[in-house]
Structures are given as C-alpha cells and as structure tokens.
Design a protein around this motif. Structure first.
Motif, mmCIF file in Angstrom:
data_model
loop_
_atom_site.group_PDB
_atom_site.id
_atom_site.type_symbol
_atom_site.label_atom_id
_atom_site.label_comp_id
_atom_site.label_asym_id
_atom_site.label_seq_id
_atom_site.Cartn_x
_atom_site.Cartn_y
_atom_site.Cartn_z
ATOM 1 N N ALA A 41 0.835 -1.210 0.000
ATOM 2 C CA ALA A 41 0.000 0.000 0.000
ATOM 3 C C ALA A 41 0.867 1.257 0.000
ATOM 4 N N TRP A 42 1.953 1.223 0.753
ATOM 5 C CA TRP A 42 2.868 2.373 0.768
ATOM 6 C C TRP A 42 3.536 2.562 -0.582
ATOM 7 N N ARG A 43 3.969 1.478 -1.179
ATOM 8 C CA ARG A 43 4.635 1.561 -2.490
ATOM 9 C C ARG A 43 3.676 2.068 -3.555
ATOM 10 N N ALA A 44 2.408 1.707 -3.435
ATOM 11 C CA ALA A 44 1.417 2.100 -4.438
ATOM 12 C C ALA A 44 0.971 3.547 -4.285
ATOM 13 N N THR A 45 1.007 4.068 -3.060
ATOM 14 C CA THR A 45 0.459 5.410 -2.823
ATOM 15 C C THR A 45 1.492 6.427 -2.355
ATOM 16 N N GLU A 46 2.478 5.960 -1.588
ATOM 17 C CA GLU A 46 3.508 6.818 -0.991
ATOM 18 C C GLU A 46 2.892 7.995 -0.229
ATOM 19 N N ALA A 47 1.804 7.706 0.449
ATOM 20 C CA ALA A 47 1.120 8.691 1.286
ATOM 21 C C ALA A 47 0.570 7.962 2.508
ATOM 22 N N VAL A 48 0.629 8.623 3.646
ATOM 23 C CA VAL A 48 0.302 7.957 4.908
ATOM 24 C C VAL A 48 -1.153 7.517 4.988
ATOM 25 N N LEU A 49 -2.088 8.429 4.783
ATOM 26 C CA LEU A 49 -3.502 8.083 4.948
ATOM 27 C C LEU A 49 -3.986 7.036 3.948
ATOM 28 N N PRO A 114 -5.534 1.634 -6.249
ATOM 29 C CA PRO A 114 -4.419 1.598 -7.211
ATOM 30 C C PRO A 114 -4.209 0.192 -7.768
ATOM 31 N N ARG A 115 -3.747 0.141 -9.011
ATOM 32 C CA ARG A 115 -3.563 -1.130 -9.711
ATOM 33 C C ARG A 115 -2.703 -2.113 -8.912
ATOM 34 N N MET A 116 -1.661 -1.618 -8.264
ATOM 35 C CA MET A 116 -0.759 -2.496 -7.531
ATOM 36 C C MET A 116 -1.466 -3.213 -6.384
ATOM 37 N N LEU A 117 -2.413 -2.547 -5.761
ATOM 38 C CA LEU A 117 -3.138 -3.160 -4.650
ATOM 39 C C LEU A 117 -4.149 -4.188 -5.146
ATOM 40 N N ALA A 157 7.851 -5.024 -6.298
ATOM 41 C CA ALA A 157 7.411 -3.687 -5.887
ATOM 42 C C ALA A 157 8.563 -2.769 -5.507
ATOM 43 N N TYR A 158 9.583 -3.308 -4.838
ATOM 44 C CA TYR A 158 10.638 -2.468 -4.282
ATOM 45 C C TYR A 158 12.010 -2.648 -4.925
ATOM 46 N N GLY A 159 12.198 -3.736 -5.652
ATOM 47 C CA GLY A 159 13.491 -3.935 -6.281
ATOM 48 C C GLY A 159 14.263 -5.114 -5.721
ATOM 49 N N PRO A 160 15.440 -5.391 -6.300
ATOM 50 C CA PRO A 160 16.232 -6.587 -5.980
ATOM 51 C C PRO A 160 16.616 -6.753 -4.511
ATOM 52 N N ALA A 161 16.725 -5.662 -3.764
ATOM 53 C CA ALA A 161 17.134 -5.780 -2.357
ATOM 54 C C ALA A 161 16.183 -6.677 -1.562
ATOM 55 N N ALA A 162 14.933 -6.746 -2.013
ATOM 56 C CA ALA A 162 13.938 -7.548 -1.293
ATOM 57 C C ALA A 162 14.222 -9.039 -1.377
ATOM 58 N N TRP A 163 15.087 -9.450 -2.324
ATOM 59 C CA TRP A 163 15.407 -10.872 -2.426
ATOM 60 C C TRP A 163 16.127 -11.379 -1.185
ATOM 61 N N ALA A 164 16.640 -10.470 -0.375
ATOM 62 C CA ALA A 164 17.262 -10.890 0.890
ATOM 63 C C ALA A 164 16.256 -11.604 1.786
ATOM 64 N N GLY A 165 14.976 -11.365 1.530
ATOM 65 C CA GLY A 165 13.936 -12.032 2.306
ATOM 66 C C GLY A 165 13.892 -13.534 2.088
#
Length: 206
Positions: A41-49, A114-117, A157-165
């Motif tokens: 949700a944050w990646r899709a909107t980049e807004a708190v509310l 948003p489409r991503m959600l 959604a966030y890029g290659p760094a997430a592969w550490a998961g």
C-alpha cells in the motif's frame, strides 16, 4: 531413582524446539500478509492516509478477519490449533479466506484502488485457490507459500534488495519441518506455489 538416571531421562526427553516455534509464529501467514498489505500500500500510494486505508482494507479481509475465524475454530475444537495442522480441518479456513479475500477484491475495485493493490489481492487469491486445491489431497505448507510469495511481490514492488527475504523463507520452511508440521516436500511445494502463482500473478498484473 538416582541423580544419574534422572539426568539420563532428562537428556533422552525431546526438547521443545523453541527457535522453530518462534519462527513459525513470527512468520505465520497472517503476520506476513498483514505486513505485506502495508508495504505494498505504501509503495502504491507513498502517502500515509491512503496507505493506512488501503492497507487496512486488505489486512482485514485477507489476514485479520480470517485469522479471527481460525482462532475461534481452534478454541471451540473445530480444528486442532490456529495453524490447523490436520489437513481435513483446513476446508473451512480455506473457504473463509477465499470468500473474504474475494470481498476485499470487490471493495478494492469498487473504490478505485491503485492497480498495484488490486494486483496484490488477485495474487493472494490465486495462490489460495491453487494451494487450496492441492490441500484437498496433500498438506502443502501455507507458511512457505505465503513467505515465498511475499518475497517475490516485494522484489517486484521495491526492487532486488527484497530478495534478501529469501533467508526468511528458508527459516520458516526449516521451522515447519523441525516442528513436524510438514515434510520437506510439502515445504518446497508451498515455496514454489507461492513464488510462481502468487508472485508470478502479481508481476504480470502490475
């Protein structure tokens, strides 16, 4: 009984696999879905509310409410625990998850999410349908499926760094085998299903 025999009996008794138990609970599907909802949700909107609003909608329908039903069933003896270890007891939890996720998807579409959600909800629903069908015959690991799917989704959604998961996927898989809740084959099957079906559907839709 002598002190020596007491020590021998103690050493022979099975130890509680504390690390595996902690990992299994901390990386449980409902916990990961809760975190994933907010992250996407944050990646899709980049807004708190909007993040809070959309994330809460997905979390409620795909994590919190289904988990509430599962806990209720465990406490009333309808299945063995909140992990629903017996395969036969998984029908109602799976149907509950599918129905509530479907409701969540409908609400996302109605309110113009948003489409991503929308992609996230479709991906989770697709993974549920596939793993649910497998579970009719074989107890595939939902812990592994959700963990693997989450890593792929975050990487998209966030890029290659997430592969550490992937380390967390391996850890939760180990915990399920160590606790005796799944075989290695069931964990591997869940991992593939989550990554290919859940993660793949998300990648295709965003």
């Amino acid at each position: 009984m002598t002190a020596t025999s007491e020590q021998t009996d103690s050493a022979a008794s099975p130890r509680v696999p504390v690390a595996a138990t902690v990992l299994s609970e901390a990386l449980a599907p409902w916990v990961l879905v809760l975190a994933l909802s907010g992250a996407v949700a944050w990646r899709a909107t980049e807004a708190v509310l909007p993040t809070i609003g959309w994330g809460l909608l997905i979390a409620l329908t795909s994590s919190i409410l289904p988990m509430g039903v599962i806990v209720w069933g465990a406490r009333t003896g309808r299945w063995d625990s909140h992990h629903v270890r017996n395969r036969e007891g998984r029908l109602v939890p799976f149907l509950t998850l599918i129905v509530l996720s479907g409701v969540g998807l409908a609400l996302l579409l109605v309110f113009g999410a948003p489409r991503m959600l929308v992609a996230l909800d479709v991906a989770m629903l697709a993974c549920l349908l596939v793993t649910g069908a497998i579970t009719v015959r074989w107890k595939v690991s939902m812990h592994a499926a959700v963990a693997a799917g989450a890593v792929v989704i975050l990487a998209v959604a966030y890029g290659p760094a997430a592969w550490a998961g992937a380390v967390a996927v391996a850890a939760v898989g180990w915990s399920r085998v160590r606790l005796g809740d799944h075989t290695l084959a069931q964990v591997l099957a869940g991992t593939v299903a989550g990554a290919v079906i859940g993660g793949g559907a998300f990648a295709l839709l965003v």
